[in-house]
Every structure is written in structure tokens, then in C-alpha cells.
Design an enzyme around this catalytic site. Sequence first.
Site, PDB file in Angstrom:
ATOM      1  N   SER A 147       0.849  -1.195   0.000  1.00  0.00           N
ATOM      2  CA  SER A 147       0.000   0.000   0.000  1.00  0.00           C
ATOM      3  C   SER A 147       0.880   1.240   0.000  1.00  0.00           C
ATOM      4  O   SER A 147       2.013   1.208   0.502  1.00  0.00           O
ATOM      5  CB  SER A 147      -0.901   0.018   1.242  1.00  0.00           C
ATOM      6  OG  SER A 147      -1.562   1.267   1.385  1.00  0.00           O
ATOM      7  N   TYR A 160      -1.500  -0.290  10.335  1.00  0.00           N
ATOM      8  CA  TYR A 160      -1.610  -0.695   8.932  1.00  0.00           C
ATOM      9  C   TYR A 160      -0.377  -0.283   8.137  1.00  0.00           C
ATOM     10  O   TYR A 160       0.204  -1.094   7.394  1.00  0.00           O
ATOM     11  CB  TYR A 160      -2.861  -0.065   8.328  1.00  0.00           C
ATOM     12  CG  TYR A 160      -3.081  -0.371   6.870  1.00  0.00           C
ATOM     13  CD1 TYR A 160      -3.500  -1.625   6.464  1.00  0.00           C
ATOM     14  CD2 TYR A 160      -2.887   0.609   5.896  1.00  0.00           C
ATOM     15  CE1 TYR A 160      -3.716  -1.910   5.123  1.00  0.00           C
ATOM     16  CE2 TYR A 160      -3.106   0.341   4.559  1.00  0.00           C
ATOM     17  CZ  TYR A 160      -3.518  -0.923   4.176  1.00  0.00           C
ATOM     18  OH  TYR A 160      -3.725  -1.192   2.848  1.00  0.00           O
ATOM     19  N   LYS A 164       2.301  -2.739   6.205  1.00  0.00           N
ATOM     20  CA  LYS A 164       2.494  -2.692   4.754  1.00  0.00           C
ATOM     21  C   LYS A 164       3.925  -2.301   4.397  1.00  0.00           C
ATOM     22  O   LYS A 164       4.464  -2.758   3.382  1.00  0.00           O
ATOM     23  CB  LYS A 164       1.491  -1.729   4.125  1.00  0.00           C
ATOM     24  CG  LYS A 164       0.060  -2.246   4.136  1.00  0.00           C
ATOM     25  CD  LYS A 164      -0.075  -3.576   3.413  1.00  0.00           C
ATOM     26  CE  LYS A 164      -1.537  -3.982   3.238  1.00  0.00           C
ATOM     27  NZ  LYS A 164      -1.675  -5.293   2.550  1.00  0.00           N
TER      28      LYS A 164
END
Length: 263
Positions: A147, A160, A164
Site C-alpha cells: 500500500s 496498517y 504494509k
Amino acid sequence: MILDMFRLDDKVAVITGGGRGLGAAIALAFAQAGADVLIASRTSSELDAVAEQIRAAGRRAHTVAADLAHPEVTAQLAGQAVGAFGKLDIVVNNVGGTMPNTLLSTSTKDLADAFAFNVGTAHALTVAAVPLMLEHSGGGSVINISSTMGRLAARGFAAYGTAKAALAHYTRLAALDLCPRVRVNAIAPGSILTSALEVVAANDELRAPMEQATPLRRLGDPVDIAAAAVYLASPAGSFLTGKTLEVDGGLTFPNLDLPIPDL
């Protein structure tokens, strides 16, 4: 012919999170390029709908409904693909995600869970798949879906974004360990119009600022990611390994600003 280099004729792919969104788009693109596909996700009805499209494209589909948040479950998909199709050539580690939260509300367990879901599942499937790739096909390709939040910093994405970022670096490390017969690359999508952004897509007041903050002045479509995945999986991408393709409309800073107040 140059377009022939983008074919995946008679290849076999496993795609996690293949019931909708990016996973479904990648699965259909692979089928259109000539591959048979095992798709896995939690919801049988979504998988069945995607499998029907794969078969309509003239390729075979196999579905596995399972909770892929657990690495030991994800690892089983490699053997299931060989059982269904007789070999395995491509793995797309697409399953992942973590809900945004403020840093001070993010526990160490939240960090560990994000790492397990986004990195642990990818590692488990890769480790299970590579020996089967070597045995049945002589090599293969692994594609990890990272991401832009693994590269850019935005409020609310500590768990998150960290996971990633780890997945992107895992890609580089795995590529070196597995060369020359298995290539490992990643795709870092920007803001893509999947169900995760359905609220944004339906609200011009939310969508317009995100589009304006994106140099290409639009949000991405799942097919943008699917096209990149076909490139990485196909002979066209045969001289790439350990790389992350940033398919994000040219972002150099986040285009999503969560309403998290200053301290």
C-alpha cells in the site's frame, strides 16, 4: 509479438482475498490472460460470482471459502491449488488490512495482529507455495499487495502502515532468498475505488479533495492494479524481482486526511 509477453497461458495462480475488490479484478485479468485461478476469501457467494466470470473467460476456477486472517489457513491454499490444477505458478498475496486508529489507542496486540494479517499470511503462503512451484513448474512468481501507506505517513495508520511497509521490505528480502527461479515483487496501490472506499465514491465532497490531491486527478480502478499484476506475473516482467510498483496516480503525500485532532 510484444503483447504475447503479457500472456499467462496455462499458468495456475492462487489469489487470496479473491472474492471482491482488487483480488477479484486480478483473478479475472489473469483468466483473460490465460491462467487458471484458485480464489480464496471468507464469503462463498462472492467467490462463486467471481468463479463464474473466470469460467466465462474460458478458464478453470477453484474456490476456497476460509478465514484467511490465520497464516496456517492461508498456507494450505498452495496444496489445494496443486490438487485442483496439478501445479502452481503464481501467488498473489492480496488478503490484508487493518482499521485506522489513533496512535495512543493502538495497542501492541493491534500491531502484532496487523503484522500477522498483512505479513504473516503472505509469508505462510509463500513458504508453502515455493517448493510446489519448483517441483511442478521449475519456478514461479509471487506478488504481494502492499500500500502507499507503507511509504507515506498519515494519521491513523500506525498499525496498517507499519505492516504494509514491512511487507514491502519482506518482498525485497524474499526476492533475494528465492532467486533466480522464483521472482517476488509487490504492488503498492493508492486510493482505489473498491468497497473500502464506497462511502468516498458516493460523496462528491469527500471524493473531490482526494482526486485533487492525486496528481493524475482521479482515484484508481481495480483494473489498474490488475494490469500491474498481469505484468509482474507474465514474461513481460521476467527481469523484475524485489521491486514494488507504486500504482497510485503519482502520490507524493497522502490524499486521505482522517479527522484526528492535534494533541
